[in-house]
Design a protein around this motif. Sequence first.
Motif, short mmCIF file in Angstrom:
data_model
loop_
_atom_site.label_atom_id
_atom_site.label_comp_id
_atom_site.label_asym_id
_atom_site.label_seq_id
_atom_site.Cartn_x
_atom_site.Cartn_y
_atom_site.Cartn_z
N ASP A 1 0.85 -1.06 -0.15
CA ASP A 1 0.15 -0.14 0.07
C ASP A 1 0.82 1.23 0.05
N PRO A 2 0.40 2.52 0.04
CA PRO A 2 1.24 3.64 0.02
C PRO A 2 2.47 3.99 1.15
N ALA A 3 1.82 3.23 2.43
CA ALA A 3 2.86 3.24 3.42
C ALA A 3 3.66 2.04 3.61
N SER A 4 3.63 1.08 3.14
CA SER A 4 4.51 -0.13 3.26
C SER A 4 4.73 -1.03 1.90
N PHE A 5 5.93 -1.71 2.05
CA PHE A 5 6.43 -2.84 1.05
C PHE A 5 7.03 -3.70 1.52
N ALA A 6 7.15 -4.88 0.96
CA ALA A 6 7.77 -6.17 1.23
C ALA A 6 8.90 -6.47 0.07
N LYS A 7 9.97 -6.96 0.35
CA LYS A 7 11.24 -7.40 -0.51
C LYS A 7 11.47 -8.81 -0.12
N ALA A 8 11.98 -9.46 -1.00
CA ALA A 8 12.39 -10.85 -0.98
C ALA A 8 13.73 -11.18 -2.12
N LYS A 9 14.59 -11.95 -1.58
CA LYS A 9 15.61 -12.19 -2.57
C LYS A 9 16.22 -13.61 -1.94
N VAL A 10 16.81 -14.19 -3.10
CA VAL A 10 17.41 -15.63 -2.80
C VAL A 10 18.95 -15.62 -3.61
N ASN A 11 19.74 -16.26 -3.28
CA ASN A 11 20.78 -16.43 -3.98
C ASN A 11 21.23 -17.86 -4.34
N ASP A 12 22.39 -17.92 -4.90
CA ASP A 12 22.78 -19.50 -5.38
C ASP A 12 23.02 -20.43 -4.29
N ARG A 13 23.52 -19.75 -3.14
CA ARG A 13 24.08 -20.75 -1.96
C ARG A 13 22.91 -21.03 -0.99
N GLY A 14 21.60 -20.79 -1.61
CA GLY A 14 20.51 -21.11 -0.81
C GLY A 14 20.02 -20.12 0.18
N ILE A 15 20.65 -18.86 0.22
CA ILE A 15 20.33 -18.00 1.51
C ILE A 15 19.10 -17.03 1.01
N ALA A 16 18.13 -17.19 1.75
CA ALA A 16 16.64 -16.51 1.40
C ALA A 16 16.52 -15.30 2.41
N SER A 17 16.28 -14.25 1.76
CA SER A 17 15.97 -12.96 2.81
C SER A 17 14.49 -12.42 2.40
N LEU A 18 13.94 -11.72 3.68
CA LEU A 18 12.85 -11.39 3.55
C LEU A 18 12.57 -10.00 4.14
N ALA A 19 12.05 -8.80 3.74
CA ALA A 19 12.27 -7.74 4.48
C ALA A 19 10.70 -6.85 4.42
N TYR A 20 10.48 -6.39 5.31
CA TYR A 20 9.29 -5.56 5.56
C TYR A 20 9.55 -4.05 5.93
N ASN A 21 8.83 -3.13 5.55
CA ASN A 21 9.19 -1.76 5.62
C ASN A 21 7.82 -1.11 5.68
N VAL A 22 7.40 -0.36 6.82
CA VAL A 22 6.20 0.33 6.83
C VAL A 22 6.42 1.89 7.63
N LEU A 23 5.62 2.74 7.07
CA LEU A 23 5.80 4.10 7.67
C LEU A 23 4.54 4.18 8.57
N LEU A 24 4.82 4.02 9.99
CA LEU A 24 3.92 3.89 11.11
C LEU A 24 3.09 5.20 11.22
N ARG A 25 3.87 6.37 10.96
CA ARG A 25 3.13 7.61 10.94
C ARG A 25 4.13 8.66 10.56
N SER A 26 3.60 9.78 10.34
CA SER A 26 4.55 10.79 9.27
C SER A 26 5.71 10.89 10.34
N GLY A 27 7.06 10.60 9.65
CA GLY A 27 8.35 10.89 10.23
C GLY A 27 8.72 9.54 10.99
#
Length: 285
Positions: free
Chosen positions: A230-256
């Motif tokens: 949504d306009p205030a949050s996003f999620a990211k994911a990645k994986v590499n050839d060594r089998g390491i998977a990463s997830l992230a979540y970012n959110v704007l809780l309030r202004s600033g």
Amino acid sequence: MSLPPPAFSDIAKASNDLINRDFYHTVAANLEVKSKAPNGISFSVKGKSSHEGSTSGLIEGKYVEASAGITLTQSWTTTNVLNTKFELDNQIAKGLKAELAMDFVPSSKDFGAKLNLAFKQPNFHARAFFDMMKGPTANIDAVLGREGWLVGGEAGYDVQKAAITRYSLAVGYTVPQYSTAVTATNNLSVFSAAYYHKVNSEVEAGAKASWDSKGSNNVGLEVASKYRLDPASFAKAKVNDRGIASLAYNVLLRSGVTFGVGVSVDTQKLNESAHKVGTHFEFSG
């Protein structure tokens, strides 16, 4: 009129940012506080705690006089290093930015000074970095751009030894929807190819493959994606050839106020303590 192309280090910026930025597991905790006074002076405090238990941080102040093209930045780190940077933009010549960066360690009296220059013109972007106290040494790069195509090169030179210390080349193609880049770094011994695709306003995808010709015959591969929830949050994911998977979540809780959390899982060692979790807090006002 054509815009200046990106700097040499930014030819693959879109894919590198997608793969590397906003994955918070790299440190156990990260805190950043920013504020700006009415007179244009901004302050920031940054601190982080590593997974090994060590902590580091800095306090920084920045003053910008936009009408004169002047920026003064000073910081003090927890390792007792005082940094001062003076920037003069578009004053000596149109498109030229000069930067003098100095650092001082009070405990050892060590002093460092660097002069950096950046020159931008339509279809051309060149930079020069001079370390005045070591060598002295110079690193110079330049990029030519036309109709989305980018061609750039980089070279390092040691004045005292009168020798070229490193060189790299890169080719890229960039349009608003996607970009691609092929680079050859470390004296043309490390090769990488990357792409970035903005699928739509919510989804981004990218990948990077790299090979070190002086190392093993294996090719490293990373695949990443970003989804704006949504306009205030996003999620990211990645994986590499060594089998390491990463997830992230970012959110704007309030202004600033922004919060981020990330986790990295070694899928080849699920029963071992090879996994990492990190958090990120950012406050600005």
